[in-house]
Design an enzyme around this catalytic site. Structure first.
Site, mmCIF file in Angstrom:
data_model
loop_
_atom_site.group_PDB
_atom_site.id
_atom_site.type_symbol
_atom_site.label_atom_id
_atom_site.label_comp_id
_atom_site.label_asym_id
_atom_site.label_seq_id
_atom_site.Cartn_x
_atom_site.Cartn_y
_atom_site.Cartn_z
ATOM 1 N N HIS A 55 111.193 95.787 16.599
ATOM 2 C CA HIS A 55 109.693 95.618 16.797
ATOM 3 C C HIS A 55 109.140 96.958 17.791
ATOM 4 O O HIS A 55 108.168 97.398 17.546
ATOM 5 C CB HIS A 55 109.268 94.383 17.468
ATOM 6 N N HIS A 104 101.066 90.180 14.492
ATOM 7 C CA HIS A 104 101.415 89.057 15.471
ATOM 8 C C HIS A 104 102.014 88.348 14.579
ATOM 9 O O HIS A 104 101.645 87.052 14.643
ATOM 10 C CB HIS A 104 100.533 88.781 16.520
ATOM 11 N N ASP A 126 95.488 97.364 24.174
ATOM 12 C CA ASP A 126 95.972 98.841 23.843
ATOM 13 C C ASP A 126 94.538 99.827 23.617
ATOM 14 O O ASP A 126 94.816 100.958 24.119
ATOM 15 C CB ASP A 126 96.414 98.816 22.153
ATOM 16 N N GLN A 324 101.020 87.600 29.255
ATOM 17 C CA GLN A 324 99.700 88.464 28.723
ATOM 18 C C GLN A 324 98.828 88.921 29.880
ATOM 19 O O GLN A 324 99.101 88.500 31.007
ATOM 20 C CB GLN A 324 98.735 87.636 27.816
#
Length: 749
Positions: A55, A104, A126, A324
């Protein structure tokens, strides 16, 4: 005094290490030892394992992805290309737009709500890290069979996660797709896109330069959720024979992210950062190694200063955590106090965790103990490169020989009418309002068009009405039949969707979703799709700005259809001139643009009526796509067309149905000479659109099409309250609406 951890590693070369459990291959572990000249410490092993995962490192795909650079069309619009958090495009008037789509998938199957929610949160960060204010999101989704019990578990959770996170951030969700197919049963695809806007001078990059500059971690505390997270989870098939990797899925807090966004934008306005990186896949391992690798020196980090939610976390877990709502900034010493003041104002935790050095190493300490001492490029940018074997699958010829054009067709007008109704009410062609109504499409007040329109359109300047349009598309059925053509058809459809709203396509982002790269047939599909996409972008003049590869979408031996999802971004000078899809005015003339052929391979009709997949997908003509786009854009700008809708899944009758239902007006259609009614209605030939032309503009419009060599056939008129195919059947709009709008709620009830 005891030896530090790095020295212990030097002196105990034979100590057993869990490299296999962390997902490293034997040769990869040997390569790490070769780079370091010793065995890695536990913390180093953790970093290499997540950063060298499929990934994060693209180790199976990067040899093919190089084509996007090698074949990139020359354009002045591209300001930042592949390699940064997201690509950046010049849209005029001093504005730059950044956009990207990512996956995801695996986390969303295990924990649908949080998997999808944190997918939105990650892609938004991002975009934020590029210096832009996020202005909109989109979500291309793929689920298993619509009537399968597990779809009722996964889909509502995913939709609630996307809506819950995006709505709380105050970001409009303006588009995407929802596709059902049994191949996605154990591997749903949850792709997330975000668009952001900034001025040219506000672009920020992910690099750590300037010895003595401070490394500041800010945002949420680091917890045990998502340890290894998507970086490991997305790098292995489900139910494979290897060790089970089911780390906790990340948990999102959209309110924390909203504070982080506003805090970061204020920090940008005051020009306080020299480099910035969001924390997503691989967490601190990624942020520290990528910033140091892209900078001019080294970095020293005191890991024990990282704010934690769980005091029992080990250094390895802190480095691997994908908690997160976190960012990492490089700040000059004289600006640190002001940086921390702004964070305190927004109630965002901020901590100086290290500094940039004039060395060449990334050094991480834990309570004074050196636990990581690595060349940062070896972690972030010099991971393994695999030239995986690939071969055209032995079943491909038989699949293509099973021609959908030979399937039994309706023998009577009654059968034709019944099949039109059946396709309109099938899960993939039915209204997705049950899903999209859970998303706020109009928050912030700058949404001009949103689903079910061909593209989402956002105004980015309220004085000049400058705007951007974005569309995402991808047809896994086409790509299964021919991956090269399937990728180009995805590009062509998204390009067409953007042009249909009146916007000029500029650039693309992609999310390439495939099965296991260890299967030569899957790697052939991937190689062909990337080659097709690179060739297509060169032909259309739309460079790839960045994107995502998602592999191992496979349960046991069963891989998903190859699913390259393509997002096209376009610019429109005046959003008040955008073209919607709805038929709104009686008497407007309906024109079909392009050529219609007998092309039913991978079609909605073959799937719904015959449960069939075989033959060849529609032929691709990129010169025609470009010409069609020019006509749609000119017609919109010059006021010659009042509605436009591209033709794709379901063919012409599906497009007419959607435009009629959207506008509340019917249509009288005439089958053109040289076509039978069935082919006219259901063919999925590419390079086509329908437009509604005011009678006063008919001559000007047809003259333009004729002068440019685009076939334009008058096929009917907007009229009445039914779809009437003369000589064949009449379908009242209410009957169509009942089929089209009740299918999804009935399946999910």
């Amino acid at each position: 005094m005891s030896l530090d951890t790095v020295k212990q590693a030097e002196q105990t070369p034979e100590a057993a290490q869990p490299w296999q459990e962390l997902g490293l291959k034997e040769d990869e572990y040997a390569r790490v030892r070769e780079i370091l000249g010793r065995r890695p410490t536990g913390a180093e092993l953790a970093m290499y394992s997540v950063m060298w995962s499929e990934h994060c490192s693209y180790k199976s795909s990067k040899v093919h992805l190089k084509q996007f650079g090698e074949k990139a069309p020359k354009t002045d619009a591209l300001l930042v290309g592949i390699g940064e958090n997201a690509g950046v495009v010049d849209v005029g008037q001093g504005y730059a737009v950044t956009f990207k789509v990512e996956s995801h998938n695996h986390p969303s199957y295990i924990e649908p709500y949080q998997g999808a929610a944190t997918g939105v949160g990650g892609i938004v960060r991002d975009i934020l890290a590029m210096g832009a204010r996020p202005v909109a999101v989109m979500d291309p989704l793929r689920f298993g069979a619509a009537d399968h019990p597990d779809t009722k578990r996964v889909l509502p959770g995913v939709v609630a996660g996307i809506g819950g996170y995006g709505n709380c951030l105050g970001l409009p969700n303006i588009g995407g797709e929802v596709v059902f197919d049994p191949c996605y049963q154990g591997n749903p695809l949850v792709n997330a896109l975000c668009v952001g806007v900034m001025k040219h001078e506000d672009i920020h990059l992910a690099k750590a330069s300037g010895a003595g500059n401070k490394v500041i971690l800010y945002g949420a505390r680091t917890g045990g959720d998502g340890i290894g997270g998507v970086s490991v989870l997305a790098s292995e098939t489900f139910e494979s024979t290897g060790p089970a990797k089911r780390p906790a899925v990340q948990v999102g807090d959209p309110f924390q992210e909203k504070l982080l966004i506003e805090c970061t934008l204020e920090i940008f306005r005051e020009k306080l950062v020299a480099g910035i990186q969001d924390l997503g896949g691989a967490g601190l391992s990624c942020a520290t190694s990528e910033l140091a690798s892209a900078g001019s020196g080294g970095m020293r980090v005191e890991l024990d200063t990282v704010p934690l939610r769980d005091a029992t976390l080990s250094p390895e877990e802190i480095l691997m955590s994908e908690s997160q709502e976190r960012m990492c900034a490089i700040v000059e010493p004289g600006k640190v106090d002001r940086f921390l003041e702004i964070c305190e104002k927004w109630d965002v935790i901020a901590t100086v965790i290290g500094e940039v050095t004039d060395g060449t190493r990334l050094e991480i300490f834990w309570h004074g103990d050196l636990i990581v001492d690595v060349p940062p490029r070896s972690v972030a940018h010099e991971g393994p490169t695999y030239h995986r074997p690939y071969a055209r699958p032995e079943w491909q010829d038989a699949l293509q020989a099973d021609d959908a054009n030979a399937l039994p067709r309706p023998a009577t007008s009654e059968e034709l009418r019944a099949q039109v109704l059946r396709v309109a009410g099938s899960p993939n062609q039915a209204s997705k309002a049950w899903i999209t109504d859970q998303y706020d499409r109009f928050v912030q007040g700058n949404t001009i068009l949103a689903q079910p329109e061909d593209s989402g359109v956002i105004r980015i300047d309220e004085e000049t009405n400058l705007g951007v349009a974005v569309a995402t598309d991808g047809n896994g059925r086409y790509a299964k039949l021919d991956p090269y053509a399937g990728a180009q058809l995805a590009l062509a459809e998204a390009y067409r969707n953007v042009a249909a709203t009146g916007a000029k396509p500029l650039a693309i982002s992609d999310c390439l979703n495939f099965g296991s790269p260890e299967d030569p047939a899957v790697m052939w599909q991937f190689a062909e799709a990337t080659r097709g996409l690179a060739d297509g972008c060169l032909a259309l003049g739309t460079p790839v700005t960045g994107g995502n590869v998602s592999l191992y979408n496979q349960t046991g031996e069963t891989a998903i259809h190859p699913t390259p999802v393509v997002a096209v971004l376009g610019v429109i000078d005046d959003v008040t001139r955008r073209t919607p899809m709805a038929f709104t005015d009686e008497g407007h003339l309906i024109y079909l643009l392009g050529d219609t052929r007998e092309e039913f391979g991978g079609s909605a009709w073959s799937q719904v009526v015959h449960d069939h997949l075989g033959g060849l997908p529609p032929a691709v003509d990129l010169d025609r796509e470009r010409l069609l786009g020019e006509i749609l854009i000119s017609g919109s700008r010059d006021g010659m067309i009042d509605a436009a809708h591209d033709l794709s899944d379901g063919g012409l009758i599906q497009a007419v149905t959607e435009s009629c239902l959207r506008g509340g007006h019917g249509a009288r259609l005439v089958v053109p000479d040289g076509l039978d009614a069935f082919t006219f209605l259901f063919s999925e030939s590419a390079g086509r659109a329908i437009v509604a032309v005011p009678r006063s503009e008919e001559m000007r419009f047809t003259d333009m099409c004729g002068a440019r060599g685009l076939p334009a056939t008058r096929i009917g008129v907007v009229d009445g309250d039914s779809v009437d195919v003369q000589g064949e059947f009449t379908l009242p709009l209410e009957e169509l609406r009942e089929a089209h709008e009740t299918a999804i709620p009935a399946l999910l009830a």
